[in-house]
Write an enzyme that holds these catalytic residues in place. Structure first.
Site, PDB file in Angstrom:
ATOM      1  N   LYS A  53       0.837  -1.203   0.000  1.00 57.63           N
ATOM      2  CA  LYS A  53       0.000   0.000   0.000  1.00 57.63           C
ATOM      3  C   LYS A  53       0.876   1.260   0.000  1.00 57.63           C
ATOM      4  CE  LYS A  53      -0.290  -0.400   5.012  1.00 57.63           C
ATOM      5  NZ  LYS A  53      -1.026  -1.027   6.111  1.00 57.63           N
ATOM      6  N   TYR A 272      15.701  30.215   9.875  1.00 58.77           N
ATOM      7  CA  TYR A 272      14.532  31.008  10.287  1.00 58.77           C
ATOM      8  C   TYR A 272      14.431  31.117  11.809  1.00 58.77           C
ATOM      9  CZ  TYR A 272      12.391  30.840   5.623  1.00 58.77           C
ATOM     10  OH  TYR A 272      12.110  30.993   4.299  1.00 58.77           O
TER      11      TYR A 272
HETATM   12  C1  LIG Z   1      -0.240  -1.845   6.832  1.00 61.80           C
HETATM   13  C2  LIG Z   1      -0.838  -3.114   7.264  1.00 61.80           C
HETATM   14  C3  LIG Z   1      -0.034  -4.245   7.441  1.00 61.80           C
HETATM   15  C4  LIG Z   1       1.469  -4.194   7.417  1.00 61.80           C
HETATM   16  O1  LIG Z   1       1.908  -3.692   8.660  1.00 61.80           O
HETATM   17  P1  LIG Z   1       3.449  -3.493   9.033  1.00 61.80           P
HETATM   18  O2  LIG Z   1       3.402  -2.991  10.425  1.00 61.80           O
HETATM   19  O3  LIG Z   1       3.978  -2.483   8.082  1.00 61.80           O
HETATM   20  O4  LIG Z   1       4.114  -4.799   8.900  1.00 61.80           O
HETATM   21  C5  LIG Z   1      -0.668  -5.449   7.706  1.00 61.80           C
HETATM   22  N1  LIG Z   1      -2.021  -5.514   7.817  1.00 61.80           N
HETATM   23  C6  LIG Z   1      -2.820  -4.432   7.681  1.00 61.80           C
HETATM   24  C7  LIG Z   1      -4.288  -4.579   7.831  1.00 61.80           C
HETATM   25  C8  LIG Z   1      -2.256  -3.198   7.423  1.00 61.80           C
HETATM   26  O5  LIG Z   1      -3.041  -2.124   7.314  1.00 61.80           O
END
Ligand SMILES: *Cc1c(COP(=O)(O)O)cnc(C)c1O
Length: 390
Positions: A53, A272
């Site tokens: 994702k 800044y």
């Molecule tokens: C993002 C996600 C993962 C992966 O999690 P990590 O902590 O990056 O290993 C797994 N399951 C779901 C439902 C997620 O949203």
């Protein structure tokens, strides 16, 4: 600007290329593959999915998906249907699970790209059942909330569904899943409670594959693995479990070019707000990266209230030395104190994070986590993908 100036620039011949980029990210696909294979080995007899994702945690869906597909991944998770459509060409016959689920108006994307919706609520379930009645059998995953209060059917809703005799035969989930809220904290009592709840779900849906563990969950032990694990951050080299040494190989090296090195006097201030007061005569390197590139302003060495609870700001790595970030990080430019680095000069690259300075440390210095640092890697980075076979 004289000809002599340009003639003395060693990188002139590659002025448009990676060697001269203002900002560059090297993505080691061999390390990515090895990390995923490590998570697969740690998952024992369970299958291991690839979680890609958010443009593969900011690293680029195409290169990452192709690499993990070649390594053997056949189950992929994305956040929404658009990401699934984008992924499809790189994972041709893989199962692509869409975590956000399905609602009216986007069903054609699922059908066109063969995406599997993760059903998260009674509302999504009802809509999906309607589609089944219309179109016949179609795979889905069921997400059950076992204690995070994020997405998912409640435990009673899921158990009732499992027992519902009026369930249409065309309704045949290929996966039941849940997500752990505290897997990065192995001693947290919620882990065991979620495990117990999820065992009930998996038992109620006997014969359907079950999935509970993210990266950190894989480390909680075999009983958390079920049939399919879902490691994300560990694959990308990030820290999975708090306080436990990270054994994953670093995948990303982020570097910014020094545009100028300037001399400044003790008693003067930098950046800044005049927030950094120089306590000695200093050499300051200004690099072409800033918060708009995802180099978070919260990592500023001074003058940012957001992170005042942490003792110091971000650091960079240059010529074998740690260099402290100086004053406020700005939109496109960041200052580093290179007084102690002999020979530091314009054209050098300061590592923002990578093999010499972990993303976990860089993220912590900005008051955030590896995930956020990676997923906010900006568009201005020139990206170089190192082939796994090299
Ligand atoms: C993002 C996600 C993962 C992966 O999690 P990590 O902590 O990056 O290993 C797994 N399951 C779901 C439902 C997620 O949203």
């Amino acid at each position: 600007m004289t000809d002599a100036f340009f003639a003395s620039d060693e990188t002139l011949s590659d002025a448009d290329g990676f060697d001269a980029a203002c900002l560059r990210a090297t993505i080691d696909l061999g390390a990515l593959r090895d990390n995923w294979l490590t998570m697969r080995r740690l998952s024992g007899s369970a299958r291991t999915a690839a979680v890609v994702k958010a443009n593969a945690y900011g690293l680029g869906i195409e290169a990452v998906a192709e690499t993990l597909y070649a390594a053997g991944a056949r189950d992929f998770f994305v956040a929404n249907a658009e990401e699934g459509a984008e992924l499809r060409p790189f994972a041709p016959d893989a199962r692509i699970f869409v975590l956000a689920g399905l609602w009216p108006g986007i069903e054609s994307v699922f059908l066109d790209y063969g995406l599997v919706p993760v059903i998260n609520s009674e509302e999504q379930l009802a809509f999906f059942m309607g589609l089944l009645a219309e179109h016949g059998e179609y795979p889905c995953a069921l997400h059950v909330d076992t204690g995070m209060n994020r997405l998912g059917l409640s435990l009673p809703e899921a158990l009732a569904l499992a027992d519902d005799p009026s369930r249409p035969a065309s309704f045949s989930p290929v996966l039941v899943m849940s997500h752990l809220a505290c897997a990065d904290t192995p001693d947290h009592p919620l882990n065991g409670r979620q495990l117990d709840a999820f065992r009930q779900v998996s038992k109620a849906f006997e014969g359907v594959d079950a999935s509970l563990a993210n990266s950190a969950g894989v480390h909680l032990g075999t009983e958390y693995h079920f049939d399919l694990t879902r490691p994300g951050i560990a694959t990308y080299g990030g820290q999975a479990v708090n306080g436990v040494a990270n054994t994953m190989a670093p995948v990303v090296t982020a570097e910014a070019r020094i545009l100028q090195v300037r001399e400044a006097r003790a008693g003067e201030t930098a950046s800044y707000g005049a927030a950094a007061m120089l306590t000695r005569d200093s050499r300051i390197a200004i690099v072409g990266a800033g918060y708009s590139d995802g180099y978070h302003r919260g990592g500023s060495g001074a003058g940012v209230p957001l992170r005042q609870s942490l003792p110091k700001g971000a650091q960079g790595f240059l010529r074998g030395c740690r260099v402290p970030q100086l004053g406020r990080i700005t939109m496109d430019l960041t200052l580093f104190d290179v007084t102690d680095v002999p020979g530091a000069k314009a054209g050098d690259y300061i590592e923002l994070f990578g093999p010499n300075l972990s993303i976990t440390e860089a993220a912590a210095a900005a008051g955030t986590i590896d995930y956020e640092l990676l997923t906010s890697l900006g568009h201005r980075y020139d990206r170089l993908y190192l082939d796994p076979e090299d």
